[in-house]
Design a protein around this motif. Structure first.
Motif, mmCIF file in Angstrom:
data_model
loop_
_atom_site.group_PDB
_atom_site.id
_atom_site.type_symbol
_atom_site.label_atom_id
_atom_site.label_comp_id
_atom_site.label_asym_id
_atom_site.label_seq_id
_atom_site.Cartn_x
_atom_site.Cartn_y
_atom_site.Cartn_z
ATOM 1 N N THR A 162 0.844 -1.104 0.035
ATOM 2 C CA THR A 162 0.071 0.050 -0.004
ATOM 3 C C THR A 162 0.816 1.212 0.034
ATOM 4 O O THR A 162 2.187 1.167 0.355
ATOM 5 C CB THR A 162 -0.732 0.171 1.199
ATOM 6 N N LEU A 163 0.289 2.378 0.021
ATOM 7 C CA LEU A 163 0.930 3.761 -0.328
ATOM 8 C C LEU A 163 1.596 3.979 1.316
ATOM 9 O O LEU A 163 2.628 4.181 1.390
ATOM 10 C CB LEU A 163 0.222 4.847 -0.698
ATOM 11 N N ASP A 164 0.774 3.655 2.131
ATOM 12 C CA ASP A 164 1.023 3.758 3.520
ATOM 13 C C ASP A 164 2.530 2.884 4.097
ATOM 14 O O ASP A 164 3.283 3.574 4.540
ATOM 15 C CB ASP A 164 0.064 3.513 4.628
ATOM 16 N N LYS A 165 2.346 1.951 3.446
ATOM 17 C CA LYS A 165 3.349 0.817 3.837
ATOM 18 C C LYS A 165 4.740 1.318 2.925
ATOM 19 O O LYS A 165 5.585 1.192 3.366
ATOM 20 C CB LYS A 165 3.284 -0.887 3.520
ATOM 21 N N GLY A 173 5.482 4.271 2.418
ATOM 22 C CA GLY A 173 5.763 5.504 2.979
ATOM 23 C C GLY A 173 6.744 5.076 4.325
ATOM 24 O O GLY A 173 7.585 5.501 4.676
ATOM 25 N N ALA A 174 6.028 4.079 4.961
ATOM 26 C CA ALA A 174 6.861 3.403 6.155
ATOM 27 C C ALA A 174 8.077 2.831 5.942
ATOM 28 O O ALA A 174 9.221 2.870 6.516
ATOM 29 C CB ALA A 174 5.985 2.409 6.706
ATOM 30 N N GLN A 203 1.862 10.284 -6.668
ATOM 31 C CA GLN A 203 1.357 10.100 -5.145
ATOM 32 C C GLN A 203 2.588 9.326 -4.405
ATOM 33 O O GLN A 203 2.819 9.971 -3.293
ATOM 34 C CB GLN A 203 0.168 9.223 -5.160
ATOM 35 N N THR A 242 4.433 11.413 -1.341
ATOM 36 C CA THR A 242 4.569 10.887 -0.154
ATOM 37 C C THR A 242 5.919 10.732 0.351
ATOM 38 O O THR A 242 6.250 11.369 1.750
ATOM 39 C CB THR A 242 3.829 9.549 -0.042
#
Length: 116
Positions: free
Chosen positions: A52-55, A57-58, A99, A103
């Motif tokens: 995912t985009l959040d992962k 980023g992490a 995106q 990020t």
């Protein structure tokens, strides 16, 4: 130490195939050299098939923490990023790519401004 697959949510070799990156060597000022390949294989939308985009980023933060460890080992305060764009074409700059890169840039600016 958290393994990269736990942060990314998939096998990191999948990400490496799309966006190869590594830290290797140092420059004359003893700053670590970070290499990233944003060439023709860099279809960032493909990464969202496995994570995912959040992962992402992490993972970017996880990676920067590892880069920061290298800084400490060398007694340096900044790193050098070398980007290889061989094979890049405008079709790679789709909504997903923008995106992902936005990020990462926001995270780097907020948490690692002194490193850039």
């Amino acid at each position: 130490v958290t393994p990269p697959e736990a942060v990314l949510g998939c096998d990191p070799s999948y990400l490496q195939a799309i966006m190869p990156h590594c830290i290797q060597g140092e420059d004359k000022l003893r700053r670590p050299l970070i290499f990233k390949h944003f060439g023709g294989q860099c279809e960032l939308r493909q990464m969202l098939r496995a994570t995912t985009l959040d992962k992402l980023g992490a993972y970017n933060m996880w990676l920067n923490e590892h880069y920061s460890q290298r800084l400490a080992e060398l007694g340096a305060s900044q790193w050098v990023v070398i980007i290889d764009a061989k094979g890049w074409y405008p079709g790679l700059a789709d909504r997903t790519a923008l995106q992902v890169l936005k990020t990462m840039a926001q995270m780097d600016a907020a948490h690692y401004p002194e490193r850039l």
